[in-house]
Enzyme design. Structure first.
Site, PDB file in Angstrom:
ATOM      1  N   CYS A 141       0.795  -1.227   0.000  1.00 38.41           N
ATOM      2  CA  CYS A 141       0.000   0.000   0.000  1.00 38.41           C
ATOM      3  C   CYS A 141       0.834   1.286   0.000  1.00 38.41           C
ATOM      4  CB  CYS A 141      -1.054  -0.060   1.096  1.00 38.41           C
ATOM      5  SG  CYS A 141      -2.377  -1.228   0.642  1.00 38.41           S
ATOM      6  N   ASP A 142       0.087   2.395   0.099  1.00 38.88           N
ATOM      7  CA  ASP A 142       0.555   3.701  -0.354  1.00 38.88           C
ATOM      8  C   ASP A 142       1.948   4.125   0.039  1.00 38.88           C
ATOM      9  OD1 ASP A 142      -2.483   5.613  -0.569  1.00 38.88           O
ATOM     10  OD2 ASP A 142      -2.022   3.571  -1.133  1.00 38.88           O
ATOM     11  N   SER A 202      -5.018  11.838  -2.626  1.00 37.44           N
ATOM     12  CA  SER A 202      -4.993  10.395  -2.757  1.00 37.44           C
ATOM     13  C   SER A 202      -5.067  10.063  -4.242  1.00 37.44           C
ATOM     14  CB  SER A 202      -6.231   9.858  -2.028  1.00 37.44           C
ATOM     15  OG  SER A 202      -6.866   8.901  -2.785  1.00 37.44           O
TER      16      SER A 202
HETATM   17  C1  LIG Z   1      -8.500   5.144  -2.690  1.00 37.31           C
HETATM   18  C2  LIG Z   1      -7.576   6.011  -1.948  1.00 37.31           C
HETATM   19  C3  LIG Z   1      -6.361   5.320  -1.491  1.00 37.31           C
HETATM   20  C4  LIG Z   1      -6.669   4.594  -0.216  1.00 37.31           C
HETATM   21  C5  LIG Z   1      -5.242   6.306  -1.296  1.00 37.31           C
HETATM   22  O1  LIG Z   1      -5.042   6.826  -0.224  1.00 37.31           O
HETATM   23  C6  LIG Z   1      -4.380   6.698  -2.412  1.00 37.31           C
HETATM   24  O2  LIG Z   1      -4.574   6.215  -3.505  1.00 37.31           O
HETATM   25  O3  LIG Z   1      -3.449   7.518  -2.161  1.00 37.31           O
HETATM   26 MG   LIG Z   2      -2.960   7.451  -0.166  1.00 39.85          MG
END
Ligand SMILES: CC[C@H](C)C(=O)C(=O)O
Ligand SMILES: [Mg+2]
Length: 613
Positions: free
Chosen positions: A122-123, A517
């Protein structure tokens, strides 16, 4: 010939104590002398993109051992932006990137590991580990947890694909019933994996493919699909091979700084622009370049954005298209294949898996490949069953999407737009630049001017939007939300989503020294540098000031005369220690966040920390 780093603690009489401890971790006599491979995992139950990683570090470890290495796994933290969003939890998101980078450095250097496998998703986890990989510059392979399947809902007889953003927008739209909001909420995030649009996580996991640090399919094969297991198995073997090439054959070409060199950063940015990636990739690529001492800057991003077309549009830029659809069209290798055909890619670059990108495209671009196994690989489809279990289904699409005219991935000849999916704007309001994801901007508002509505926090902006204080034609200006000013440079997903909910998505602009985001779209301009907290002009904007935005001209200006601006600046300086700080914001900032704010820099530098010598 570089000596194995691990010999520092595994050889020599003086290291008997350390060897005793290595033995206590399970190392056998025959293990001493083998490459010690650190596995940076990021399992956590807080994030759907990481809930399925718990045992995947050991999956890689067994393959490392089979290949003749010694595997040692550890875990980083992982913040869920979507849960941290919309409250002060989001202050911690970007700062967690630096903590992740540092924790990888600490574990790898404290224990003199020879090479590294990064299991991210994730991000901030992929960028944090990417920064560490370029900082450490030891052989490294990335393998991410993979994208989430898109949700499917049947509303009023129409089935559509949905994701997290649809739930957020619906929840603020008074025209949507509570029952329909709940239907969307229950369906928007059906499985483990990183949220299914071209949001920041998926953008970054696609970019590690383009940088040459992960295997084909890393950015697009679903977390739930059995095919993804092969990426983890292959990573375990590949990293031992890379370590041996470096330490036993004196081959420096495998090192991250030689793989992810300047031309590779150009390839990655070109991919990002072509696929309308999250604007956060700008921040993270600048930060990774800084760590790798690669001279890649906002000027390079601006240059590329003027020549790279949009070849692929995915949610949130379009509805109903998600990473599973990009995979079926050939994923990252297919998009890069179209860039290469248009002469917009450096195809001579090696990667961790191929001697050159040209060779990789011959094998992995589905419009060129002769390999049935590769064609089958890109048919991997969603299972359609809610689950938190990795590799738990093996459904396949009936056929590949090879339509480069109107399909998910277009040829340059049939591009969605000639101009890239990203633009760098500059002007008196952003002397060091700012960023807008043009792939998500309606053509009718590429040129926009209007009166400023200044808010000193995301929360204040949300309140103003939801209570009808923001009108058609306004420019919402959110200040003191930059890396230092927030601190932590919050993502403004709620304000951009709520503008849509209120029907203002094509009628207003939003300008901030914060960021967005990957789920944001609309005329959302972020990363304004210098930020207000660093004396940027955005800190002097007042309600009613006219702001002029011209994306084709790449400009953004505050239409206030110099005399008045001089007066405002002097009045601000006269505030002394309260200068360049929010006047009306009661935000509790922890010591940990104050420490971050003390070292961070503006977005134009990737919000990296700079420790003055
Ligand atoms: C959909 C949003 C995601 C969780 C997010 O924070 C990003 O893409 O930066
Ligand atoms: Mg994000």
């Amino acid at each position: 010939m570089p000596a194995y780093r691990s010999r520092t603690t595994t050889h020599g009489r003086n290291m008997a104590g350390a060897r005793g401890l290595w033995r206590a971790t399970g190392m056998k006599n025959e293990d001493f002398g083998k490459p010690i491979i650190a596995i940076a995992n990021s399992f956590t139950q807080f994030v759907p993109g990481h809930v399925h990683l718990k045992d995947l570090g050991q999956l890689v470890a067994r393959e490392i051992e089979t290949a003749g290495g010694v595997a040692k796994e550890f875990n980083t933290i992982a913040v869920d932006d979507g849960i941290a969003m919309g409250h002060d939890g989001m202050l911690y998101s970007l700062p967690s990137r630096e903590l992740i980078a540092d924790s990888v450095e600490y574990m790898v250097n404290a224990h003199c590991a020879d090479a590294l496998v990064c299991i991210s998703n994730c991000d901030k986890i992929t960028p944090g580990m990417l920064m560490a990989a370029l900082r450490l510059n030891i052989p490294t392979v990335f393998v991410s947890g993979g994208p989430m399947e898109s949700g499917k809902v049947n509303i009023k007889g129409k089935v559509r694909s949905v994701d997290l953003i649809d739930a957020m927008v619906a929840a603020a739209d008074d025209k949507v019933s509570d029952a329909d909001v709940e239907v969307i909420e229950r369906s928007a995030c059906p499985t483990c994996g990183s949220c299914s649009g071209m949001f920041t996580a998926n953008s970054m996991n696609c970019l590690t493919e383009a940088l040459g640090l992960s295997l084909p399919g890393n950015g697009s094969v679903l977390a739930t699909h059995a095919d993804r297991r092969g990426l983890f198995v292959e990573a375990g073997h590949l990293i031992v091979d890379l370590a041996r090439r470096h330490y036993e054959q004196d081959d420096d070409s495998v090192l991250p700084r030689n793989v992810a060199n300047f031309k590779a950063f150009e390839n990655a940015m070109s991919l990002d622009i072509a696929m309308g990636g999250s604007t956060n990739t700008v921040l993270h690529l600048l930060a990774a370049a800084y760590e790798g001492e690669v001279p890649f800057t906002m000027k390079d991003i601006d240059r590329l954005s003027r020549k790279v077309p949009v070849l692929c549009k995915v949610a949130p830029s379009v509805a109903d298209v998600h990473l599973e659809d990009v995979h079926r069209a050939g994923g990252v290798m297919a998009i890069m294949g179209e860039l290469e055909k248009a002469g917009l890619l450096h195809s001579d670059l090696p990667s961790v898996h191929s001697m050159s990108l040209a060779a990789a495209l011959e094998r992995w671009d589905i419009t060129r490949t002769k390999s049935e196994s590769v064609r089958k690989f890109y048919l991997a489809a969603p299972g359609g069953v809610p689950t938190q279990e990795a590799f738990s289904q093996d459904r396949r699409f009936e056929e590949l999407d090879l339509d480069r005219t109107t399909g998910c991935i277009r040829s340059a000849e049939h591009a969605y737009s000639r101009d890239g999916g990203l633009a760098v704007l500059s002007g008196n309001l952003a002397l060091d630049g700012c960023i807008v994801k043009t792939a998500g901007v309606d053509a009718s508002i590429l040129k926009f001017s209007g009166p400023a509505r200044v808010l000193e926090s995301q929360d204040a902006a949300v309140e103003a939007i939801l209570t009808g204080k923001i009108r058609e034609g306004d420019v919402v200006v959110i200040i003191y939300e930059g890396p230092r000013g927030g601190p932590g440079m919050q993502e403004m997903l709620y304000p951009t989503s709520y503008l849509k909910s209120k029907g203002l998505g094509k009628a207003c602009a939003l300008v901030t020294d914060g960021r967005f985001s990957g789920g944001s779209s609309g005329l959302s301009i972020g990363h304004v540098s210098p930020e207000a907290a660093e004396g940027g002009l955005i800190g002097l904007v007042q309600d009613g000031d006219r702001i002029e935005i011209d994306i084709p001209a790449r400009s953004i200006n505050l239409a206030v005369d110099e005399t008045e601006l001089k007066r405002r600046r002097e009045a601000m300086q006269a505030k002394g220690k309260n200068a360049w700080k929010p006047a009306k914001r009661a935000r509790k900032v922890s010591t940990a966040l104050k420490a971050y704010a003390a070292l961070t820099t503006s977005a134009s530098r990737g919000a990296v920390r700079v420790v003055k010598d």
